[in-house]
Design an enzyme around this catalytic site. Structure first.
Site, short mmCIF file in Angstrom:
data_model
loop_
_atom_site.label_atom_id
_atom_site.label_comp_id
_atom_site.label_asym_id
_atom_site.label_seq_id
_atom_site.Cartn_x
_atom_site.Cartn_y
_atom_site.Cartn_z
N LYS A 88 -58.33 16.56 4.12
CA LYS A 88 -58.14 18.00 3.91
C LYS A 88 -56.77 18.24 3.31
O LYS A 88 -55.76 17.76 3.83
CB LYS A 88 -58.24 18.75 5.26
N LYS A 124 -54.24 15.26 -0.69
CA LYS A 124 -53.66 16.18 -1.66
C LYS A 124 -54.11 15.73 -3.04
O LYS A 124 -54.42 14.56 -3.26
CB LYS A 124 -52.13 16.17 -1.59
N ASP A 164 -53.31 25.30 -3.92
CA ASP A 164 -51.89 25.02 -3.73
C ASP A 164 -51.19 25.69 -4.92
O ASP A 164 -51.77 26.61 -5.53
CB ASP A 164 -51.64 23.51 -3.69
N THR A 207 -50.75 31.25 5.31
CA THR A 207 -49.52 30.46 5.27
C THR A 207 -48.30 31.35 5.49
O THR A 207 -47.41 31.02 6.29
CB THR A 207 -49.39 29.71 3.93
#
Length: 444
Positions: A88, A124, A164, A207
């Site tokens: 993840k 990632k 991201d 976040t």
């Protein structure tokens, strides 16, 4: 384990990967003592197995721009560790993307995901493609070309990417659409999806909100209220926007935002109306933060970061290594009492030492910004159940997760003099869960 020897070996094996070595060094130095309390870890050569990714996938991406020219980029996926759950972690589209940066991010992600207590491993990925200046059609064609290779390596029980830097709701939509076309499956393979097709409420905000919740927990250890505090925020993307939104809600005053060209300083504070303008500027018009300064008549400093401005709290929310030693000294000299990281590894090792020597409250990204991946985990649960939870339910779960992460940091990071070393606490708490699971599963 001798942390210095392990790091020297990794430097010899991966000599051109400074960000990766930096991330590993920061973790190993803080877990060495705890690691050596467990001789079974050393017998299984656990540390080397934990530092080196399970696999790295690299591929060429070929796409056609609006002028009909064929363009080529590199694509990557670093699947670091899936001991406690499916891989993840986000996808990053930025010109700076390389293996060193993605390996550091995947390494950090493994421990961050462990801290959430949710069943997620670490990964990632991304590309050296930059969406900046590209049309929607070009971004769509690139995302489709990227997914034409990546789809072979991901799945809801294998690897679940998200967004991201450079990968927001638009890009996730294009990526998910192509995955669905190629596989003929509608599954929870992506998080950060749109509300209309399986996304979770609070995911875009998570976040930024989570970082502020963690900050409030830190301040509470010294009986400090966030209301009325002046805050420096870097960045102006998703994380920064929702960090500012939550700070406004709690009565703090945010005076800075930035992008790669420079920063703005608004002494009156960024209110709801101004934040709405920033969101439109950045999310829809794809503009630059200097336009804020032009609209509201405030200071704009080109080619600089906001750390020289006076404030009480700093929340770096842009990118890695944005606060160096000199900037850290300036922050301390200007009376900063707390730093909580919304970005991944935004402070250099020299900067972190300055924070800790000054005994200010300092939270590393793997703890403070874990709210994003925590709600991604909640989105995975909702997709598996074919359910959609209310905004209040997701936000409550997010707050509980951030509270639990803070408690674990305090548990493992409190020093004899009472100072809480959040770096050490986060690293040990995240490491122990993964390490014990690896031992239980044998040498694989």
């Amino acid at each position: 384990m001798n942390a210095e020897k392990v790091i020297e070996t990794l430097k010899q094996r991966f000599p051109n990967e400074p960000e990766y070595i930096q991330a590993v060094s920061q973790v190993l130095g803080t877990i060495e003592e705890e690691y050596n309390k467990h001789p079974e870890f050393d017998r299984a050569n656990l540390i080397e197995r934990l530092c080196i990714p399970d696999r790295i996938i690299q591929f060429r991406i070929t796409w056609v721009d609006d002028k009909g020219n064929v363009q080529t980029n590199m694509g990557y996926r670093v699947q670091h560790n899936n001991t406690i759950g499916p891989y993840k972690g986000g996808l990053r589209y930025h010109a700076s993307v390389n293996l060193s940066i993605l390996k550091f991010l995947a390494f950090e992600q493994t421990f961050k995901n462990s801290l959430t207590t949710l069943p997620m491993g670490g990964a990632k990925g991304g590309s050296d493609f930059s969406p900046r200046g590209k049309s929607n059609a070009e971004v769509m064609r690139f995302c489709q070309a990227f997914m034409s290779e990546l789809y072979r390596h991901i799945g809801p029980d294998e690897d679940v990417p998200a967004g991201d830097i450079g990968v927001g709701g638009r890009e996730v939509g294009y990526l998910f659409g192509m995955y669905k076309k190629l596989t003929h499956k509608f599954t929870g393979v992506f998080t950060g999806k749109g509300q209309e097709f399986g996304g979770s409420r609070i995911r875009p905000e998570a976040t930024g909100y989570g970082n502020v919740y963690f900050l409030c927990n830190m301040l509470a250890t010294r009986n400090i209220d966030i209301k009325g505090k002046t805050v420096l925020v870097s960045g102006s993307g998703n994380v920064a926007q929702y960090t500012v939104e939550k700070l406004i809600e709690l009565g703090a005053k945010v005076v800075t935002l930035s992008d790669s060209d420079g920063y703005i300083y608004d002494p009156d504070g960024i209110d709801r109306e101004k934040l709405d303008y920033v969101m439109e500027l950045k999310n829809l018009e794809r503009g630059r933060i200097r336009e804020y300064a032009e609209k509201y008549g405030v200071k704009y400093v080109a080619g600089a970061k906001p750390w020289a401005e006076k404030a009480d709290i700093a929340l770096p929310s842009a990118t890695q290594n944005e606060i160096n030693e000199e900037a850290a000294k300036t922050l301390i000299a200007n009376g900063i009492i707390a730093i909580s990281e919304g970005a991944n590894m935004p402070s250099t090792p020299e900067a972190i030492k300055i924070y800790q020597d000054a005994k200010i409250l300092y939270a590393p990204g793997k703890a403070a910004n874990a709210g994003g991946v925590a709600v991604s985990g909640l989105e995975m649960s909702q997709n598996s159940e074919r359910l959609r939870w209310t905004r209040e339910e997701v936000d409550n779960r997010l707050q509980h997760i951030m509270n639990d992460i803070h408690e674990n940091c305090v548990r493992y990071g409190t020093q004899p003099d009472g100072y809480i070393n959040y770096v050490k606490g986060a690293n040990i708490a995240g490491f122990l869960k993964v390490a014990k699971a690896m031992i239980a599963q044998g040498v694989v």
